[in-house]
Structures are given as C-alpha cells and as structure tokens.
Scaffold this active site. Structure first.
Site, PDB file in Angstrom:
ATOM      1  N   GLY A   1       0.861  -1.115  -0.078  1.00 11.03           N
ATOM      2  CA  GLY A   1      -0.021   0.018  -0.110  1.00 11.03           C
ATOM      3  C   GLY A   1       0.933   1.269   0.025  1.00 11.03           C
ATOM      4  O   GLY A   1       2.033   1.269   0.049  1.00 11.03           O
TER       5      GLY A   1
ATOM      6  N   ARG B   1       1.824   1.425   4.191  1.00  5.64           N
ATOM      7  CA  ARG B   1       2.469   0.383   4.705  1.00  5.64           C
ATOM      8  C   ARG B   1       2.486  -0.813   3.971  1.00  5.64           C
ATOM      9  O   ARG B   1       1.712  -0.923   2.968  1.00  5.64           O
ATOM     10  CB  ARG B   1       1.578  -0.213   6.121  1.00  5.64           C
ATOM     11  CG  ARG B   1       1.343   1.020   7.097  1.00  5.64           C
ATOM     12  CD  ARG B   1       0.494   0.588   8.327  1.00  5.64           C
ATOM     13  NE  ARG B   1       0.921  -0.772   9.077  1.00  5.64           N
ATOM     14  CZ  ARG B   1       1.787  -0.413  10.022  1.00  5.64           C
ATOM     15  NH1 ARG B   1       2.460   0.790  10.476  1.00  5.64           N
ATOM     16  NH2 ARG B   1       2.206  -1.387  10.724  1.00  5.64           N
TER      17      ARG B   1
ATOM     18  N   ASP C   1      -4.287  -2.671  -6.716  1.00  2.00           N
ATOM     19  CA  ASP C   1      -4.680  -2.972  -5.360  1.00  2.00           C
ATOM     20  C   ASP C   1      -6.423  -3.015  -5.530  1.00  2.00           C
ATOM     21  O   ASP C   1      -6.980  -3.723  -4.864  1.00  2.00           O
ATOM     22  CB  ASP C   1      -4.617  -2.005  -4.224  1.00  2.00           C
ATOM     23  CG  ASP C   1      -4.765  -0.401  -4.815  1.00  2.00           C
ATOM     24  OD1 ASP C   1      -5.036  -0.194  -5.886  1.00  2.00           O
ATOM     25  OD2 ASP C   1      -5.103   0.376  -3.814  1.00  2.00           O
ATOM     26  N   ARG C   2      -6.989  -2.007  -6.406  1.00  6.17           N
ATOM     27  CA  ARG C   2      -8.291  -2.053  -6.582  1.00  6.17           C
ATOM     28  C   ARG C   2      -8.693  -3.390  -7.350  1.00  6.17           C
ATOM     29  O   ARG C   2      -9.845  -3.970  -6.887  1.00  6.17           O
ATOM     30  CB  ARG C   2      -8.852  -0.974  -7.254  1.00  6.17           C
ATOM     31  CG  ARG C   2      -8.566   0.538  -6.937  1.00  6.17           C
ATOM     32  CD  ARG C   2      -8.923   1.691  -7.690  1.00  6.17           C
ATOM     33  NE  ARG C   2     -10.160   1.879  -8.322  1.00  6.17           N
ATOM     34  CZ  ARG C   2     -10.341   2.527  -9.206  1.00  6.17           C
ATOM     35  NH1 ARG C   2      -9.480   3.254  -9.831  1.00  6.17           N
ATOM     36  NH2 ARG C   2     -11.534   2.790  -9.487  1.00  6.17           N
TER      37      ARG C   2
ATOM     38  N   THR D   1      -5.118   5.285   2.489  1.00  5.46           N
ATOM     39  CA  THR D   1      -4.603   6.714   2.168  1.00  5.46           C
ATOM     40  C   THR D   1      -5.694   7.494   1.083  1.00  5.46           C
ATOM     41  O   THR D   1      -5.858   8.498   1.340  1.00  5.46           O
ATOM     42  CB  THR D   1      -3.156   6.836   1.515  1.00  5.46           C
ATOM     43  OG1 THR D   1      -2.052   6.028   2.301  1.00  5.46           O
ATOM     44  CG2 THR D   1      -2.700   8.048   1.041  1.00  5.46           C
TER      45      THR D   1
ATOM     46  N   THR E   1     -16.279  22.776  15.526  1.00  7.65           N
ATOM     47  CA  THR E   1     -15.534  22.916  14.330  1.00  7.65           C
ATOM     48  C   THR E   1     -15.036  21.445  14.119  1.00  7.65           C
ATOM     49  O   THR E   1     -14.905  20.824  13.084  1.00  7.65           O
ATOM     50  CB  THR E   1     -14.575  23.833  14.338  1.00  7.65           C
ATOM     51  OG1 THR E   1     -15.302  25.231  14.390  1.00  7.65           O
ATOM     52  CG2 THR E   1     -13.973  23.862  12.943  1.00  7.65           C
TER      53      THR E   1
END
EC number: 6.3.4.15
Length: 592
Positions: free
Chosen positions: A346, A349, A435-436, A458, A508
């Site tokens: 990734g 990591r 990865d997808r 990420t 906020t």
C-alpha cells in the site's frame, strides 16, 4: 386445508386485483348484508385478514393475490386456446390432469387446472412445494406428443424458456437454473414439474408450474413477481390473470415449435438465460456431491455439459440437483511443499501473509521506514520452496525497499483485462491501480452477489462488481488523513484536531470529522444505488469494506441501509485476491 366456503372464494377473487370494491357489491356476492361482512372476513386465513383496508364504504387489499374466479378463468382460457378447470383446494393440480390423461388423453391436451391450495403439491425429486393461499400462481396442463417419453428429456428446459419469455414480456428480468428453475440471482421465483403418461401410442406430458406471485414470508431465498414488478418501476400492481394469460400464450407457441423441431432452436436462448453458465457449480444426488466443475452449456437434448478436474462430463437431470459452488477458494497443492509469501504494498504500509496449504499461516505489517520485521520473518520461515507474489501501488522506491528484505525475486502482479472470470472494464488496465483490481478479485471470497468494494486507506476507492463478473470501475477520493491534511493546509481556521462524528455537529472539530465520514458514506451509498439500478430484478447488492477505516465506515452507514443490505468488513482483501489468483494458477497446473 381451509374452512372457506364458496362465498369466501368469490369475495376473495373480487378483491384479488388490489382495486377498491364497494361493500354493497361484496355483500351481494357473499349473499349477506353489508354489516355482516366484517364477521365474514374474520373467517379468512390470518395472513389474508391483515391485508384488508376499508375507506368510505370501499374495501381493498394492500397487495394483489393469485386468486381466480371460475368465469374469469374460463374467459382467459378461451382467449389463450385452453380449456380450464378451477380447484380452490386439491391434493395436486398435476394429479388432476394426470387422472384426466389416463381416462381421456385427448381431453387432457391443453386443459389447464388452476388451484389455490394443494395439500400434496410437489416439485422435482418429490420436494414439497410450500405456499400459503394467494401467494403462489399454481397450475398444470396437459400436452400430447407423438413421441415416446425418452425423447422428451428436454421438455423441462424448454418450458422454462417459455416461462422466462412470458415474464420478460411483462418487463421482468429472470434467469434459469438448470434444468428448469426460474430464479433471480440466488432467489427462487418458480419451478416446473413434468410427469408423463404413455397411452395409445402417444405421450401425454403434464406440465406443472408454480410461480411466487407475492413474496412468501415463510420461505427463505425466494423472489416474487410482485416484488420484481415494483423493482422494475412498473406502475400499479402485478395482475395474476395477466401473468397467467401471458404464460399460456408463450407456452402454447413454444410447445408447438418444440413438438415440430425439438429443443435445438431454443439452445442459444437457454444458454443466455442460464444463471450458472461459465460458473462453478456442485451437482448433488441425495445430498451428496457427485460432480463439481464449471458449466459449459446444454446441448440439443437439454443435457448439461460440465468441465471438471477429471475432464468433460455430461449430466441429464434425473435425480440430480445443481447448486452454485460458494465454497471459499483454496490453493490446490501443485507441489507437495510449495509455500507462498503474499505482499500488499500500500501507499503507507506493507502487509504480508505466509500461505501454507491454501490458508494464512501468519499475517504481518510494517511501515516502509522500518521493514526489518519482514526481513526477520524471511530469515526464520523461508526455505527453497517459498514463492513471493505481490501487488503494489507504493512506487518503485518502496518496492525496492521491500526487495532488499527478501532473498528471492518478487513477482509483482499488475491489473489485467480479465482474471478469475471477472472482466475489467477499465479503459486502460495498465493504468488501473492493482490494489483495486485485487480487492475486486478478493471480494469473491466473501460474496458472489453484485457488490460495492470499498478500500479505506490513504485514498478511499469505491468500485462496482456485478454478479456476473464485470468490474465496472469506480471512484477515488482522498482518505480521512488526506482530507484532514487538506483542510489544515488550505484553510485558515480548520487546522485543528478532528472531533467525533455526530448527526448535527456543533463544534468545528466534530463538523470536520462528521463531514469527512459523510463524504465517504455518501460515496458508498451512491455507488450502491447505481449498481442496484444496473443490476436490476431485485437482485441483492452487497458492500465489502477493507482497510484501516473500514470498521468506522461500516458503523457510520445509516441503520436503514444496514438493515436492507449485507455490509461486511474484510481485512486483507488484496491478499485474498492474490490468494484466489494463485489458486486459479494451481487449477490450471493440475489440468496440464
């Protein structure tokens, strides 16, 4: 079976279309005063009583039922070219036509028996057909063939083709499960039972058909015409009389052609409608698996062709039943001692898993700044039979860092145009994040339905995979850390710690946390809605979520969405995709 009188059946048939009827008309049909109708209605079965709504002197049912009156059925039969008989209750509509066929075979031809309740209704292999009054359209009819019984083995699948045509004419998308079940994905809509009588040199085939008209609440994995009608966004309600007439018209046309030309003209249509074509299945006899393999199609006799590990097999229906092979993919032993180290590179990591005998032995992870744990495990566990296979989106520099820890070359696998029966519709697969792709391949371990595959790292990716193996692509958005970082860098007053998620945040920090989560959940739900619409026919669309933020996203989805859909958190989805890939390689190896 029931204690209903003829007057009950008349009133129920009048209300069965779901349209309002005035109480004065209903009272005349029941031969009573209007004020007596409420007590009369209490004698109906419990599941029918609750359907009644009353307003301003009118009664209606909240959903239509498959209930007929004899005169309306007779007129329907005349339009379709069939003689009709209505049995409110009987042992079996097939038995009614079989008895007629034995006494007067010519009279059985194109005579239809419709029933509302059966005490001994049955399907293939003697299975009981479960139903409640009004839920199921059930009928049987006879058809005389100038052929011996052994030449009619394909009658069952051709009847399924005719039924599917009729449902398609009504705007309903239905598949066939070999040999003759009508299905919507995993859910059964209807079934067909064919029994034959040989007499006078001719064969009388008795075709019994049962189709769920409304969703049977006491039957699991069921579909219904009414639910499909609503999913197809058709106005109004489905009408049982229209359904029956459409079925009879198609059955008449198809069986006339079948009697002349056999099954050959229908093979291509059957193949296109076969839910399991090209998919892994199990074939069972008496609950025991006799074959497992991939469906290659049917031939001109309706015989199933199967590709198995032992080679090609042909299967006639008989006492065989078919099931989708939903068992988790495991790695066949190509070499007695072969082991794998699978890597998921990734952006932030590295994750890895040691695989032995098709399962994860140990799983680990480390940041790229310190990959020494990987090196230590390699020194401890590696031998001459370890193969390293990985998927990486981390860039060449980090891939080189990983390689430094390992004394054997890594096979980095990219996205591809097709793998494991899934077609990649990305315009340029070489640009597609691997990865997808491996997340999509790994999702098949957790769901065979259409599914939205979500990766929370990420970046957050939200991808669509159909139930028949088409990866349609998806969206990419910043992950939680990148969203927070962007706000901190690009705004003057939002550089503060994110708070907690609230429905209506009043600080906020909480507004930032809630906004980020709403963005991700909204993206997931929008993709789910698009895929649901594309999949159609009331088929389920699951959600598989992986990555560090997966549990938070699953928890944040609206309760109504969670109640209506299967949402599953799956760790290490990329590695499961790699595992499925090497499993497929193992099968190819064994077939050489």
């Amino acid at each position: 079976m029931t204690v209903l009188k003829l007057s009950h059946w008349r009133v129920l048939a009048e209300l069965a279309d779901g349209l309002p009827q005035h109480v004065s008309q209903l009272a005349r049909m029941a031969d009573m005063k209007p004020q007596q109708l409420n007590g009369f209605w209490q004698q109906m079965p419990a599941h029918i009583r609750g359907l009644l709504r009353q307003h301003d002197g009118y009664w209606r049912l909240v959903r239509p039922l498959a209930v007929f009156d004899a005169e309306g059925l007779r007129e329907l039969g005349e339009r379709s070219g069939f003689q009709t008989a209505l049995k409110h209750e009987c042992a079996s509509s097939n038995d009614e036509i079989l008895e007629l066929a034995r006494i007067a075979p010519d009279k059985a031809h194109k005579t239809i028996c419709v029933t509302h309740l059966q005490s001994k209704g049955r399907g293939r292999q003697g299975r009981k057909w479960s139903h409640r009054l009004g839920e199921c359209l059930m009928f049987s009819f006879g058809w005389v063939f100038d052929r011996p019984q052994y030449e009619l083995g394909s009658l069952s699948p051709v009847a399924a083709v005719a039924c599917r045509r009729a449902l398609s004419r009504l705007g309903l998308d239905v598949q066939i499960k070999w040999p003759n079940d009508l299905v919507v994905g995993r859910d059964k809509l209807g079934g067909i039972l064919i029994e034959t009588v040989r007499t006078g040199g001719k064969t009388v085939a008795v075709v019994g058909i049962g189709i769920n008209f409304v969703l049977p609440k006491e039957v699991e994995n069921a579909a219904s015409v009414q639910s499909l009608f609503q999913t197809a966004s058709r106005r109004g309600n489905a009408d049982a009389a229209v359904l029956l007439e459409t079925l009879l018209v198609e059955l008449d046309a198809v069986l006339l052609q079948y009697a002349r030309d056999g099954f050959a003209p229908f093979v291509a249509e059957y193949q296109a409608a076969n839910r399991d074509h090209g998919k892994a299945v199990l074939l069972l006899r008496d609950g025991e698996t006799v074959f497992e393999g991939t469906v290659k199609g049917v031939d001109g006799q309706g015989v199933l062709h199967l590709e198995t590990a032992e080679g090609k097999q042909t299967v006639v229906s008989g006492e065989i039943s078919l099931r989708s092979d939903d068992r988790p993919v495991s790695v066949p032993k190509r070499r007695d001692s072969e082991r794998f180290l699978l890597l998921d590179g990734g952006n932030s990591r590295l994750k890895w898993a040691w695989v032995e005998n098709g399962t994860f032995a140990t799983v680990g992870s480390a940041p790229y700044r310190d990959l020494s744990p990987l090196g230590a495990e390699w020194a401890e566990k590696a031998d001459g039979n370890v193969r390293i296979v990985g998927c990486a989106v981390c860039g060449e520099f980090k891939k080189a860092q990983v390689q430094e820890q390992l004394a054997r070359k890594i096979e980095w696998l990219p996205s591809s145009a097709q793998a494991l029966g899934i077609r990649n519709h990305y315009r340029h697969p070489e640009e597609h994040g691997s990865d997808r792709w491996f997340n999509a391949l790994g999702s098949r371990r957790f769901s065979r339905n259409a599914c939205v595959v979500v990766s929370c790292g990420t970046a957050v990716t939200v991808d669509a995979l159909t139930d028949d193996g088409h990866y349609l692509g998806g969206t990419i958005m910043p992950g939680f850390h990148l969203m927070k970082e962007s706000l901190a860098v690009r705004t003057a007053n939002l550089n503060r710690h994110a708070g907690k998620r609230y429905p209506f945040p009043t600080t906020t920090g909480n507004a930032v946390a809630s906004g980020m989560m709403d963005a991700v959940c909204g993206s997931v739900m929008m993709m789910h809605g698009r895929l649901k619409e594309k999949t159609g026919a009331g088929k389920p669309v699951d959600v598989i979520i992986t990555g560090g933020g997966a549990a938070k996203v699953a928890e944040a989805l609206p309760p109504a969405f969670l109640a209506e859909n299967t949402v599953r958190v799956a760790d290490n989805l990329v590695i499961y995709g790699l595992l499925n890939m090497i499993a497929a390689e193992g099968r190819e190896y064994e077939h050489i």
